[in-house]
Design an enzyme around this catalytic site. Structure first.
Site, short mmCIF file in Angstrom:
data_model
loop_
_atom_site.label_atom_id
_atom_site.label_comp_id
_atom_site.label_asym_id
_atom_site.label_seq_id
_atom_site.Cartn_x
_atom_site.Cartn_y
_atom_site.Cartn_z
CD GLU A 87 -4.19 2.84 8.42
OE1 GLU A 87 -5.29 2.81 7.85
OE2 GLU A 87 -3.17 2.27 7.98
CG ASP A 97 -3.90 12.71 4.72
OD1 ASP A 97 -3.15 12.42 3.78
OD2 ASP A 97 -4.78 11.94 5.16
CB SER A 139 -8.78 1.49 -3.19
OG SER A 139 -7.53 1.25 -2.57
CG HIS A 140 -10.91 3.05 2.68
ND1 HIS A 140 -11.49 3.49 3.83
CD2 HIS A 140 -9.58 3.03 2.95
CE1 HIS A 140 -10.58 3.76 4.74
NE2 HIS A 140 -9.41 3.49 4.23
CG ASN A 168 -4.98 3.85 -3.90
OD1 ASN A 168 -5.98 3.15 -3.86
ND2 ASN A 168 -4.03 3.77 -2.99
CG HIS A 171 -1.98 1.02 1.21
ND1 HIS A 171 -3.20 0.80 0.62
CD2 HIS A 171 -1.99 2.28 1.67
CE1 HIS A 171 -3.93 1.90 0.75
NE2 HIS A 171 -3.23 2.81 1.38
#
Lengths: 234, 742
Positions: free
Chosen positions: B318, B274, B100-101, B537, B55
């Site tokens: 997270e 972030d 993406s999630h 991503n 990732h």
């Protein structure tokens, strides 16, 4: 008198998200930028109209509008209303006005149990004595979008009948060729907006500030807001 | 303190078994030992594992991503920052990215999707841009799979829950269904923001001694090691990973966005990042390493939601709605006042150093002291093997078609979950907040007015996974081409793209082939259409118990239109001629291989997908854009899934108007009606003669195929007409029926 003489304040809570949209709409229609008043303020300069905009004040924690109704600035808004000052609440602003006791009834979760964002057709109800309907003919229809999860207006039968009898129902959802049921949220008696007994406080779920030009899908919100501003200045 | 030769003593020394449980290979473990010259402790190992996860490190995809075009006169910021930025004129930049999630959304659909939206919004406002639009690309399992309803319902309300509350309109997206996503759905969220092009903020830390500030929400134990989870396959045990899903708070997200934008309007911020995947780890490592510097942080100062959090937990959490910033030393008080106004935590937790090391203090001890270079520069990069793919045969239409009337097949396709109206979904998204939405969801592309101007920003997300599976290179190019067409169909010119590469396990050669070849195809198209890739991503290991998803390299394209008043939708009025752009009057068949027709009605025979002619895409797209700007085209729709007949029907439904369409003499009716040949549009015009003459002059194939008419019926040739009301009811009924369990 020109509309630009009208003093308008928009109350901004943490989580308000239609404050800018309303400011832009009023500035375009009245020719003067409204004041944005932060929720931590405790006083309100003299204004002709105080607007509680849409959004998710305080994240809608506890109940929609419940925390905002108890924030410092609302004391000043209540004083303004008590003096007969005009107040308009849109969407979350309507919820705040109910929680603050300025309008009767409650707004509960939509009958479809889902957030709904789409155009609706609303009709001006006759017999209302209010600056928010004065410039609009009874039966006048407007295309104005809604966007909410808790817009299902509810009150007891006696209270609803009193609203009817007193001419406090300002706008109703009506059938049109918009896809989906005319009433987007299951509101009692198809109520989209109501006014206080003296007609000076109005709350509605549809967002007139989002319907201010044909390119945005409708200019009917501009018609509605302009009529209100003109009634308030005269 | 940088001369410590043994592991900082707070945590026990780690073993390879610990590393393996965090997803690291033997080679990677050995590399860590070599680089550190000692054994890492738990916190340090966690940091390596997160930074070297697929990732964060792109270790399997980097080789291929490097082949993509990322430059052009419009590009202000390409890949490598929080989001990409392109010059859109008038001193403004459009800043955007898709992310993406997938894994979190399968485990916990509402929170997974909500935090996906929150995360991508942070990526955009971190750059100094005010977000103005959201889009998404979603893939669910078969409509009749037991989990689909629950997942779709949760994901949609999660996307709405975050976007609606924070007050950014969702203006487009795509949702599709396939059994290969039964155990691994895809949730890709895209955000677009606007900034002054000379006020873009980046993440490289500067100035040793400058304060490192933590702002936003407090840190809790949620989402610990999420980046590593997102880099592993699913199994039956995945359900037990529910605690690794982050929890979103859009209200805090809204406050953080307003506070950051307010602070950025002052001259205070030197660098900002972030805390997304791998939280405090990736934000601090990236800021320090990009600046070629080091960073020291005292973890006891990190605002924590829970007591007793270890260094490992604080670094790998997270928790959402958090940012790390490097401020000018004299700006701290100004910044603190802004964050206090918004009731957010504001805490100086460290400083930029010259050491090139990440040093973390906890309980008065050194909890971590590692060099930054290996974390970033030595991150593994793999050249994994590909598999040979057999070239698929070209399918003859006659092999799968029959003599049924076009409208009968049309009704079957339009009523399928693949083509049914997405109204049930997009009406749960606030598409109009900010009062600049010109084209809400439901059309070819979303369009928002650039606030205070007459110009517009258009965007679309696209991918056709079945094409990618059949021929990855063609499929990768097609995804870009379809986005380009969707923008062209409203009158907008595509400027640049962001991509979200969703694939299975790259250690399997056939999966690597899908990724590598589709990225090459994407590059071909991006070059041909002048739409470089500025952000993206990668989501790999989208497999459940060894079974991979259909490959889904999603493209998000952003473009502009000079006058929003000239934009068109897909709804024609009565008495308009219907013209197909991109094919000639002589055409009497079409490409049915890997079409929706072949998939839904003929059992997906082995075949090649429609070829993509990028020069034709470019020429036809530019032609349609020009004719829309000139007013000759009054409605347009790109031809994609389901072919020409479906495109015409969708226009009729949108316009609540009937149409008469001529069928070719001879040929193959179903091939002609449902073939998915690329680079085509259906357009409506009041002057077909003029439009055909313009097309001829531009070298663009075009043919008049019919006209709209007041009668509420759609008719092909002399076949039976179908009532528009029936068609409309058909497309509107499918998803609500699915969601109500019908």
């Amino acid at each position: 008198m020109s509309l630009s003489a009208l003093r308008v304040a928009i109350i901004v809570f943490p989580g308000s998200n239609c404050d800018r949209d309303m400011m832009v709409a009023i500035e375009r229609l009245a020719g003067r930028r409204p004041a944005l008043v932060w929720h931590k303020e405790t006083s309100l300069d003299p204004v002709d109209l105080a607007i509680i905009p849409g959004g998710f004040s305080y994240g809608d924690y506890l109940r929609c509008g419940a925390l905002a109704a108890r924030s410092p600035i609302m004391e000043a808004v209540l004083d303004h209303a008590a003096r007969g000052g005009a107040v308009m609440g849109i969407c979350n602003g309507f919820q705040v006005l109910l929680e603050a006791g300025l309008l009767p009834g409650v707004l509960v979760e939509n009958a479809g149990l889902k957030y709904v964002c789409r155009n609706t057709c609303i009709e001006v109800v006759g017999g209302t004595d209010s600056p928010f309907t004065a410039g609009l003919a009874p039966g006048h229809r407007m295309i104005i979008p809604v966007a909410h999860n808790e817009g299902n207006y509810f009150a007891g039968d006696e209270d609803l009948q009193r609203l009817e009898d007193n001419g406090q129902i300002a706008f109703r959802y009506v059938d049109s060729d918009i896809v989906g049921p005319a009433n987007p949220n299951g509101a009692a008696r198809d109520i989209a907006g109501i006014v206080s007994a003296n007609g000076r406080v109005m709350g509605m779920m549809p967002h007139p500030e989002r319907a201010i030009s044909a390119e945005l899908g409708s200019a009917d919100g501009a018609t509605m807001l302009t009529a209100s501003l003109e009634a308030l200045i005269s | 303190m940088s001369d410590i030769m043994t592991a900082p003593h707070q945590d026990p020394a780690m073993t390879f078994e610990n590393a393996a449980s965090m997803g690291l290979s033997r080679e990677e473990w050995d590399l860590i030992l070599t680089r550190l010259g000692r054994t890492p402790n738990l916190c340090e190992l966690g940091i390596f594992s997160a930074m070297w996860s697929e990732h964060c490190s792109y270790k399997s995809s980097k080789k291929w991503l490097k082949t993509l075009p990322t430059e052009g006169p419009q590009v202000i910021q390409g890949p490598g920052e929080n989001a990409g930025a392109v010059d859109i004129g008038d001193g403004l930049a459009a800043i955007f990215k898709i992310e993406s999630h997938n894994h979190p959304s399968f485990i916990e659909p509402y929170q997974g999707a909500a935090t996906g939206v929150g995360g991508i919004l942070r990526d955009v406002f971190t750059m100094g841009a005010r977000p103005v639009a959201l889009l998404n690309a979603l893939r669910f399992g078969a409509a009749d799979h037991e989990k689909t309803r629950h997942l779709l319902s949760g994901v949609v309300s999660g996307i709405g829950g975050y976007g609606n509350c924070i007050g950014i309109p969702t203006i487009g997206g795509e949702v599709n269904f396939d059994a290969s996503y039964n155990g691994n759905i895809l949730v890709n969220a895209m955000a677009i923001g606007l900034a002054n092009s000379d006020r873009i903020f980046r993440s490289a830390a500067t100035g040793p001694g400058n304060p490192v500030i933590y702002v936003g929400a407090k840190t809790g134990r949620d989402g610990i090691h999420g980046a590593t989870m997102a880099s592993a396959e699913f199994s039956d045990e995945t359900e037990s990973k529910r605690p690794t899903v982050q929890v979103g708070d859009p209200f805090t997200g809204k406050l953080l966005m307003e506070a950051c934008l307010e602070l950025m309007a002052s001259d205070s911020v030197l660098a900002i990042q972030d805390m997304g995947a791998a939280g405090l780890t990736s934000s601090s490592v990236e800021m320090a390493s990009k600046g070629g510097l080091g960073m020291e942080m005292d973890l006891d100062l990190v605002p924590a939601r829970e007591d007793g959090m270890s260094a490992y937990e604080l670094m790998l959490s997270e928790s959402q709605e958090r940012m790390l910033m490097v401020l000018k030393p004299d700006a701290t008080d100004t910044a603190r006042q802004i964050f206090e106004k918004w009731d957010l935590d504001f805490m100086p937790i460290g400083k930029v150093t010259e050491t090139g090391r990440l040093v973390l203090l906890k309980d008065g001890d050194v909890a971590c002291d590692i060099p930054l270079a290996p974390l970033v520069d030595d991150a593994p990069e793999y050249d994994r093997p590909q598999a040979e793919m057999a070239k698929r045969p070209t399918l003859a239409s006659a092999d799968i078609t029959d003599g049924r009337p076009v409208t009968e097949v049309l009704a079957e396709l339009l009523g399928s979950v693949d083509l049914a109206s997405r109204r049930w979904i997009y009406e749960q998204y606030d598409s109009q907040v900010m009062a600049d939405t010109i084209a809400p969801p439901g059309g070819d592309a979303g369009l928002v007015r650039i606030h205070g101007s007459r110009r517009g920003l258009a965007a679309s997300t696209d991918c056709t996974p079945r094409y990618v599976e059949a021929d990855p290179r063609t499929g990768g190019a097609q995804a870009v081409a379809e986005s380009w067409r969707n923008l062209s169909a409203i009158g907008a010119r595509g400027l640049a793209i962001t991509n979200n590469l969703n694939f299975g396990n790259p250690e399997r050669p056939e999966i690597l082939t899908q990724m590598a070849q589709s990225v090459l195809g994407m590059g071909d198209a991006a070059r041909a259409l002048d739409t470089p890739v500025v952000s993206g991503n990668v989501s790999l290991y989208n497999e459940t118990d060894g079974s991979a998803i259909l490959p889904c390299p999603v493209i998000g394209m952003v473009g502009t239109i000079e006058d929003i008043g000239a934009a068109v939708g897909m709804a024609p009025t009565a008495g308009m001629a219907l013209v197909v752009i991109g094919q000639t009057a002589e055409t009497d068949d079409g490409w049915l291989g890997v079409s929706l027709y072949a998939r839904n009605l003929a059992g997906s025979p082995d075949a090649a997908p429609p070829p993509v002619d990028l020069q034709a895409e470019r020429r036809n797209g530019l032609f349609v854009q020009q004719q829309i700007a000139d007013g000759l085209i009054t409605a347009a729709h790109d031809i994609s899934d389901g072919g020409l007949a479906v495109a015409v029907a969708e226009m009729c439904i949108a316009g609540r108007i009937g149409a008469q369409v001529a069928l070719p003499d001879g040929g193959n009716r179903h091939g002609w009606a449902f073939g998915e040949d690329q680079a085509r549009y259906i357009v409506a015009t009041s002057d077909a003669g003029a439009l055909l003459a313009e097309a001829k002059a531009a070298g663009v194939p075009a043919a008049a195929i019919g006209s709209t008419r007041d009668a509420g019926e759609l008719q092909f040739g002399d076949e039976n007409a179908i009532s528009l009301e029936d068609l409309s009811n058909l497309v509107e009924a499918t998803i609500p029926a699915l969601m109500s369990g019908g």
